[in-house]
Design a protein around this motif. Structure first.
Motif, PDB file in Angstrom:
ATOM      1  N   GLU A 115      35.389  36.730  44.333  1.00  0.00           N
ATOM      2  CA  GLU A 115      36.246  35.692  43.765  1.00  0.00           C
ATOM      3  C   GLU A 115      35.518  34.370  43.525  1.00  0.00           C
ATOM      4  O   GLU A 115      35.604  33.786  42.439  1.00  0.00           O
ATOM      5  N   GLN A 116      34.778  33.894  44.490  1.00  0.00           N
ATOM      6  CA  GLN A 116      34.159  32.575  44.376  1.00  0.00           C
ATOM      7  C   GLN A 116      33.107  32.532  43.277  1.00  0.00           C
ATOM      8  O   GLN A 116      33.104  31.631  42.430  1.00  0.00           O
ATOM      9  N   ASN A 117      32.188  33.514  43.261  1.00  0.00           N
ATOM     10  CA  ASN A 117      31.125  33.515  42.260  1.00  0.00           C
ATOM     11  C   ASN A 117      31.607  33.965  40.891  1.00  0.00           C
ATOM     12  O   ASN A 117      31.131  33.473  39.857  1.00  0.00           O
ATOM     13  N   LEU A 118      32.553  34.908  40.857  1.00  0.00           N
ATOM     14  CA  LEU A 118      33.097  35.383  39.590  1.00  0.00           C
ATOM     15  C   LEU A 118      34.009  34.340  38.959  1.00  0.00           C
ATOM     16  O   LEU A 118      34.232  34.344  37.750  1.00  0.00           O
ATOM     17  N   ARG A 119      34.523  33.441  39.792  1.00  0.00           N
ATOM     18  CA  ARG A 119      35.430  32.372  39.357  1.00  0.00           C
ATOM     19  C   ARG A 119      36.676  32.947  38.690  1.00  0.00           C
ATOM     20  O   ARG A 119      37.132  32.478  37.645  1.00  0.00           O
ATOM     21  N   VAL A 120      37.196  33.992  39.310  1.00  0.00           N
ATOM     22  CA  VAL A 120      38.419  34.648  38.859  1.00  0.00           C
ATOM     23  C   VAL A 120      39.229  34.986  40.102  1.00  0.00           C
ATOM     24  O   VAL A 120      38.672  35.515  41.073  1.00  0.00           O
ATOM     25  N   PRO A 121      40.525  34.687  40.135  1.00  0.00           N
ATOM     26  CA  PRO A 121      41.334  35.000  41.319  1.00  0.00           C
ATOM     27  C   PRO A 121      41.248  36.482  41.700  1.00  0.00           C
ATOM     28  O   PRO A 121      41.246  37.358  40.824  1.00  0.00           O
ATOM     29  N   ALA A 122      41.176  36.738  42.988  1.00  0.00           N
ATOM     30  CA  ALA A 122      41.039  38.106  43.478  1.00  0.00           C
ATOM     31  C   ALA A 122      42.233  38.973  43.117  1.00  0.00           C
ATOM     32  O   ALA A 122      42.126  40.207  43.068  1.00  0.00           O
ATOM     33  N   SER A 123      43.364  38.354  42.840  1.00  0.00           N
ATOM     34  CA  SER A 123      44.580  39.110  42.526  1.00  0.00           C
ATOM     35  C   SER A 123      44.582  39.673  41.105  1.00  0.00           C
ATOM     36  O   SER A 123      45.461  40.468  40.756  1.00  0.00           O
ATOM     37  N   THR A 124      43.624  39.290  40.270  1.00  0.00           N
ATOM     38  CA  THR A 124      43.606  39.757  38.882  1.00  0.00           C
ATOM     39  C   THR A 124      43.051  41.174  38.786  1.00  0.00           C
ATOM     40  O   THR A 124      42.216  41.590  39.598  1.00  0.00           O
ATOM     41  N   GLU A 125      43.492  41.886  37.790  1.00  0.00           N
ATOM     42  CA  GLU A 125      42.951  43.230  37.561  1.00  0.00           C
ATOM     43  C   GLU A 125      41.479  43.144  37.197  1.00  0.00           C
ATOM     44  O   GLU A 125      40.683  44.031  37.540  1.00  0.00           O
ATOM     45  N   TYR A 126      41.089  42.096  36.510  1.00  0.00           N
ATOM     46  CA  TYR A 126      39.686  41.911  36.114  1.00  0.00           C
ATOM     47  C   TYR A 126      38.780  41.881  37.344  1.00  0.00           C
ATOM     48  O   TYR A 126      37.735  42.544  37.368  1.00  0.00           O
ATOM     49  N   ALA A 127      39.168  41.135  38.377  1.00  0.00           N
ATOM     50  CA  ALA A 127      38.371  41.068  39.596  1.00  0.00           C
ATOM     51  C   ALA A 127      38.334  42.424  40.300  1.00  0.00           C
ATOM     52  O   ALA A 127      37.298  42.829  40.843  1.00  0.00           O
ATOM     53  N   LYS A 128      39.443  43.145  40.279  1.00  0.00           N
ATOM     54  CA  LYS A 128      39.486  44.465  40.906  1.00  0.00           C
ATOM     55  C   LYS A 128      38.569  45.446  40.168  1.00  0.00           C
ATOM     56  O   LYS A 128      37.869  46.252  40.790  1.00  0.00           O
ATOM     57  N   LEU A 129      38.559  45.374  38.837  1.00  0.00           N
ATOM     58  CA  LEU A 129      37.669  46.227  38.051  1.00  0.00           C
ATOM     59  C   LEU A 129      36.207  45.897  38.340  1.00  0.00           C
ATOM     60  O   LEU A 129      35.357  46.795  38.386  1.00  0.00           O
ATOM     61  N   TRP A 130      35.905  44.628  38.520  1.00  0.00           N
ATOM     62  CA  TRP A 130      34.534  44.227  38.849  1.00  0.00           C
ATOM     63  C   TRP A 130      34.119  44.814  40.201  1.00  0.00           C
ATOM     64  O   TRP A 130      32.979  45.264  40.370  1.00  0.00           O
ATOM     65  N   GLY A 131      35.007  44.799  41.182  1.00  0.00           N
ATOM     66  CA  GLY A 131      34.689  45.391  42.469  1.00  0.00           C
ATOM     67  C   GLY A 131      34.380  46.874  42.332  1.00  0.00           C
ATOM     68  O   GLY A 131      33.413  47.388  42.915  1.00  0.00           O
ATOM     69  N   GLU A 132      35.175  47.562  41.541  1.00  0.00           N
ATOM     70  CA  GLU A 132      34.958  48.987  41.288  1.00  0.00           C
ATOM     71  C   GLU A 132      33.638  49.210  40.577  1.00  0.00           C
ATOM     72  O   GLU A 132      32.901  50.160  40.879  1.00  0.00           O
ATOM     73  N   TRP A 133      33.333  48.319  39.638  1.00  0.00           N
ATOM     74  CA  TRP A 133      32.101  48.438  38.854  1.00  0.00           C
ATOM     75  C   TRP A 133      30.867  48.266  39.745  1.00  0.00           C
ATOM     76  O   TRP A 133      29.899  49.027  39.648  1.00  0.00           O
ATOM     77  N   ILE A 134      30.880  47.285  40.635  1.00  0.00           N
ATOM     78  CA  ILE A 134      29.719  47.068  41.500  1.00  0.00           C
ATOM     79  C   ILE A 134      29.540  48.228  42.476  1.00  0.00           C
ATOM     80  O   ILE A 134      28.410  48.646  42.756  1.00  0.00           O
ATOM     81  N   ASP A 135      30.635  48.780  42.990  1.00  0.00           N
ATOM     82  CA  ASP A 135      30.525  49.987  43.816  1.00  0.00           C
ATOM     83  C   ASP A 135      29.778  51.089  43.056  1.00  0.00           C
ATOM     84  O   ASP A 135      28.893  51.758  43.603  1.00  0.00           O
TER      85      ASP A 135
END
Length: 269
Positions: A115-135
């Motif tokens: 969330e902090q470095n991506l500068r996108v709230p953790a509750s967004t689908e975009y942030a969730k997709l990024w987490g999946e992508w890095i995994d």
């Protein structure tokens, strides 16, 4: 997984350009086709609007605590629709590569860690997709053999990073080689790009031309923070080019200095 493990493991980039042959997929309401998976413009808009709304709410809340009034520019996230399409297409291709190799992808990276470095709230689908992508990226980086470190691949990564302001621009090849050391993350980037390009061809990928160049969402650590950027691997000469009724070009869709739409709502052509 603790946040510092994310930073240590997520030094990822990708490069290369892929031109795809026309395949007749050209529905004007579709942003991208990846095999039998379709991403509509509506889906892209939903993810993008979710980011903008929640980002704006977070900025307003923070500003209110300081008795300040944010400007319209401060309420707008830097995330674009192009970023959303990049993430959706690359994630689907990466999953296909992992499945073909029978790789198991753990669920370790959380939106809260980004969330902090991506500068996108953790509750967004975009942030969730990024987490999946890095995994997924971490698994692929461990399994794909590193590529050779060429000047072209190294400079492609450098130039993409320079555009973000994370590294000084105008450096020579020799300077970049010294700065990048053994270039391990560039080698991984090249291997990843090659794998995604091959999978894109197999999957018969088609991109709506309003998203002029698909880039691999990429992240590299500076040692203190994460830098998010992207490098193109599917260009605007892709197969979704026969849409017969283009929408009128709006002034806000004019290309910037790099030839990229400023708000990612460019026209299909």
């Amino acid at each position: 997984m603790r946040a510092r493990r994310v930073i240590a493991a997520a030094s990822v980039a990708a490069l290369g350009v892929l031109s795809l042959a026309a395949c007749g997929k050209s529905a004007p309401d579709v942003a991208a086709y990846v095999g039998d998976t379709t991403y509509s413009l509506e889906r892209v808009d939903e993810i993008y609007s979710d980011v903008q709304a929640k980002f704006g709410d977070a900025v307003r809340q923070e500003a209110s605590q300081a008795s300040a009034t944010p400007s319209p520019e401060q309420l707008r996230s830097a995330v674009t629709r192009q970023d959303v399409v990049n993430l959706l297409v690359s994630l689907e291709l990466g999953k296909r590569v992992a499945a073909a190799k029978n790789l198991q992808v753990p669920d370790e990276v959380t939106p809260q860690q980004l969330e902090q470095n991506l500068r996108v709230p953790a509750s967004t689908e975009y942030a969730k997709l990024w987490g999946e992508w890095i995994d997924l990226l971490q698994v692929l980086n461990q399994q794909l053999p590193p590529a050779d470190l060429s000047d072209d691949s190294m400079m492609a990564v450098y130039q993409a990073l320079a555009k973000t302001g994370a590294i000084q621009g105008g450096m020579s090849v020799a300077d970049v080689r010294r700065a990048f050391g053994d270039g391990g993350f560039v080698r991984a980037a090249t291997a990843l790009s090659t794998a995604l390009e091959e999978e894109a061809t197999k999957a018969d990928v088609s991109i709506n031309p309003r998203y002029r160049a698909i880039g691999v969402p990429s992240v590299v650590s500076t040692g203190q923070s994460l830098v998010f950027y992207s490098l193109p691997y599917i260009n605007e000469a892709g197969p979704v080019t026969d849409i017969s009724t283009p929408e009128p070009l709006r002034s806000s869709d004019a290309p910037d200095a790099e030839g990229t739409p400023q708000d990612d709502e460019g026209t299909a052509s």
